[in-house]
Design a protein around this motif. Sequence first.
Motif, mmCIF file in Angstrom:
data_model
loop_
_atom_site.group_PDB
_atom_site.id
_atom_site.type_symbol
_atom_site.label_atom_id
_atom_site.label_comp_id
_atom_site.label_asym_id
_atom_site.label_seq_id
_atom_site.Cartn_x
_atom_site.Cartn_y
_atom_site.Cartn_z
ATOM 1 N N GLN A 1 3.551 2.278 2.801
ATOM 2 C CA GLN A 1 4.384 3.529 2.467
ATOM 3 C C GLN A 1 3.455 4.662 2.554
ATOM 4 O OE1 GLN A 1 7.091 3.445 -0.727
ATOM 5 N NE2 GLN A 1 7.437 1.398 -0.576
ATOM 6 N N ILE A 2 3.524 5.668 3.336
ATOM 7 C CA ILE A 2 2.755 6.777 3.624
ATOM 8 C C ILE A 2 3.584 7.889 3.152
ATOM 9 C CG2 ILE A 2 1.355 8.440 4.884
ATOM 10 C CD1 ILE A 2 0.642 5.964 6.291
ATOM 11 N N HIS A 3 3.156 8.662 2.159
ATOM 12 C CA HIS A 3 3.924 9.960 1.809
ATOM 13 C C HIS A 3 2.895 11.162 1.856
ATOM 14 C CE1 HIS A 3 7.250 7.509 0.151
ATOM 15 N NE2 HIS A 3 6.171 6.777 -0.283
ATOM 16 N N MET A 4 3.279 12.218 2.524
ATOM 17 C CA MET A 4 2.573 13.202 2.696
ATOM 18 C C MET A 4 2.796 14.677 1.628
ATOM 19 S SD MET A 4 1.005 12.072 5.198
ATOM 20 C CE MET A 4 -0.139 13.368 5.302
ATOM 21 N N ILE A 5 1.903 14.966 1.084
ATOM 22 C CA ILE A 5 2.117 16.291 0.174
ATOM 23 C C ILE A 5 2.211 17.625 1.340
ATOM 24 C CG2 ILE A 5 1.125 17.649 -1.473
ATOM 25 C CD1 ILE A 5 1.637 15.184 -2.850
ATOM 26 N N ARG B 1 2.695 12.422 -10.999
ATOM 27 C CA ARG B 1 2.862 13.794 -10.894
ATOM 28 C C ARG B 1 2.801 14.215 -9.421
ATOM 29 N NH1 ARG B 1 -0.583 16.883 -14.613
ATOM 30 N NH2 ARG B 1 0.721 18.741 -13.770
ATOM 31 N N ILE B 2 1.760 13.450 -8.997
ATOM 32 C CA ILE B 2 1.215 13.773 -7.316
ATOM 33 C C ILE B 2 2.488 13.210 -6.666
ATOM 34 C CG2 ILE B 2 -0.447 13.036 -5.426
ATOM 35 C CD1 ILE B 2 -2.510 12.926 -7.882
ATOM 36 N N ARG B 3 2.740 12.056 -6.888
ATOM 37 C CA ARG B 3 3.791 11.170 -6.155
ATOM 38 C C ARG B 3 4.961 12.183 -6.114
ATOM 39 N NH1 ARG B 3 6.942 10.266 -3.096
ATOM 40 N NH2 ARG B 3 8.084 8.641 -2.746
ATOM 41 N N GLY B 4 5.590 12.815 -7.071
ATOM 42 C CA GLY B 4 6.588 13.748 -7.184
ATOM 43 C C GLY B 4 6.620 14.909 -6.228
ATOM 44 N N GLU B 5 5.359 15.198 -5.992
ATOM 45 C CA GLU B 5 5.067 16.502 -5.013
ATOM 46 C C GLU B 5 5.484 16.058 -3.565
ATOM 47 O OE1 GLU B 5 5.255 19.397 -6.030
ATOM 48 O OE2 GLU B 5 5.052 19.150 -8.067
ATOM 49 N N ALA B 6 5.345 14.563 -3.234
ATOM 50 C CA ALA B 6 5.279 14.083 -2.078
ATOM 51 C C ALA B 6 6.611 14.148 -1.285
ATOM 52 C CB ALA B 6 4.413 12.850 -1.938
ATOM 53 N N ASP C 1 2.341 23.353 2.072
ATOM 54 C CA ASP C 1 2.866 24.843 1.220
ATOM 55 C C ASP C 1 3.081 24.654 -0.027
ATOM 56 O OD1 ASP C 1 4.972 23.272 1.533
ATOM 57 O OD2 ASP C 1 6.220 25.028 2.466
ATOM 58 N N ILE C 2 2.757 23.291 -0.864
ATOM 59 C CA ILE C 2 2.900 23.034 -1.980
ATOM 60 C C ILE C 2 2.125 23.685 -2.953
ATOM 61 C CG2 ILE C 2 1.257 21.014 -2.292
ATOM 62 C CD1 ILE C 2 4.972 20.886 -3.234
ATOM 63 N N GLY C 3 1.074 24.338 -2.815
ATOM 64 C CA GLY C 3 0.153 25.122 -3.648
ATOM 65 C C GLY C 3 -0.605 24.158 -4.419
ATOM 66 N N MET C 4 -0.825 24.627 -5.874
ATOM 67 C CA MET C 4 -1.523 23.779 -6.605
ATOM 68 C C MET C 4 -0.698 22.605 -7.361
ATOM 69 S SD MET C 4 -3.793 26.738 -8.709
ATOM 70 C CE MET C 4 -4.909 25.453 -9.346
ATOM 71 N N TYR C 5 -1.365 21.482 -7.289
ATOM 72 C CA TYR C 5 -0.988 20.248 -7.754
ATOM 73 C C TYR C 5 -1.902 19.299 -8.381
ATOM 74 C CZ TYR C 5 -2.121 17.990 -3.505
ATOM 75 O OH TYR C 5 -2.865 17.324 -2.497
ATOM 76 N N PRO C 6 -1.683 18.424 -9.193
ATOM 77 C CA PRO C 6 -2.575 17.674 -10.053
ATOM 78 C C PRO C 6 -3.486 16.828 -9.095
ATOM 79 C CG PRO C 6 -0.475 17.243 -10.774
ATOM 80 C CD PRO C 6 -0.318 18.021 -9.586
ATOM 81 N N LEU D 1 0.759 -1.166 -0.108
ATOM 82 C CA LEU D 1 0.106 0.018 0.005
ATOM 83 C C LEU D 1 1.003 1.170 -0.043
ATOM 84 C CD1 LEU D 1 -2.619 1.449 0.371
ATOM 85 C CD2 LEU D 1 -2.389 1.074 2.734
ATOM 86 N N ILE D 2 0.691 2.086 -0.973
ATOM 87 C CA ILE D 2 1.432 3.333 -0.940
ATOM 88 C C ILE D 2 0.359 4.343 -1.091
ATOM 89 C CG2 ILE D 2 3.049 4.882 -2.320
ATOM 90 C CD1 ILE D 2 4.048 2.232 -3.883
ATOM 91 N N ALA D 3 0.337 4.915 0.072
ATOM 92 C CA ALA D 3 -0.781 6.000 0.378
ATOM 93 C C ALA D 3 -0.212 7.374 0.160
ATOM 94 C CB ALA D 3 -1.322 5.907 1.404
ATOM 95 N N VAL D 4 -0.473 8.209 -0.762
ATOM 96 C CA VAL D 4 0.029 9.628 -0.660
ATOM 97 C C VAL D 4 -1.140 10.410 -0.350
ATOM 98 C CG1 VAL D 4 0.905 11.730 -2.269
ATOM 99 C CG2 VAL D 4 1.519 9.128 -2.650
ATOM 100 N N ILE D 5 -1.135 11.264 0.715
ATOM 101 C CA ILE D 5 -2.195 12.046 1.529
ATOM 102 C C ILE D 5 -1.648 13.532 1.444
ATOM 103 C CG2 ILE D 5 -3.646 12.221 3.709
ATOM 104 C CD1 ILE D 5 -2.330 9.283 4.281
#
Length: 192
Positions: A113-117, A169-174, A120-125, A76-80
Motif C-alpha cells: 500500500q502506498i499513500h502519498m502526502i 499522525r503522518i498516515r492521517g495526512e496521507a 500542499d499539506i504544509g507542516m506535518y509530523p 508494506l505500507i509506505a507513506v511518502i
Amino acid sequence: MRRKEPVWFRQWTENEREAKALRWFELTWVPGLLQTEAYARATLEGEDLTSAEVEQLVIGRLARQSILRRDRPPLLIAVIDAGVLYRSAYGDRELMREQCAYLAECAELKTVQIHMIPRDIGMYPGLGGPFTIAEMPEGGRIAHVDSQAEAQIVEKPSKIATLERRWERIRGEALPRAQSLELIREAAASWT
C-alpha cells in the motif's frame, strides 16, 4: 555468498526479511524497497564511494526487494511525501519517469500500500525525518530511524510507541490508496 549491504545495515535487513509488516515513512526518497536500479544509483551519486562500492550497495538494495514478491511477503505500507515524485534526479527526466512508473506498478501488488502526502499539506509530523517500523513474527516491533549522520535501530518499547504515534499522525495526512496511485501516475506522465 558475500553480503552486499554495509555491515551497519545488516541487522536491519535481517529484520526486514523476517517482518510480517513494514510501515515505512519516507520524506526525501522513494523507499529502497521500491526503487529502480537507476534511481538507487542516483541516490548514491556524489557520495565518497568507489564505483565498486556503489555497485555493491545497488546490488544489495535491489536484492532486498525480493521480499515483496516471495511467497508470503510482508505487508508494506509506505507513506511518502509527494515532493519525492517531482524532485529531479540530476535532471534525468527518463529516470524519474521510470521510477514513478515502477512505484505505480509496486502500488498494485496485493501486499503493498502506498499513500502519498500531498505537496500542499504544509507542516506535518513527518518533517522530523524518515523511519520504518517492522512488526516481527512474534508480535514485537523494531524500528529503523534514518539521519544524515547515522541510522539507528530502535527496540526500546517507549521509543517504538513514540514512533507509532507519529506514524498515525503522518498516515492521517496521507491520501487514500487510489488517490495516491493516481498522483503517482500523474507524476510519471509529467516526466515525459
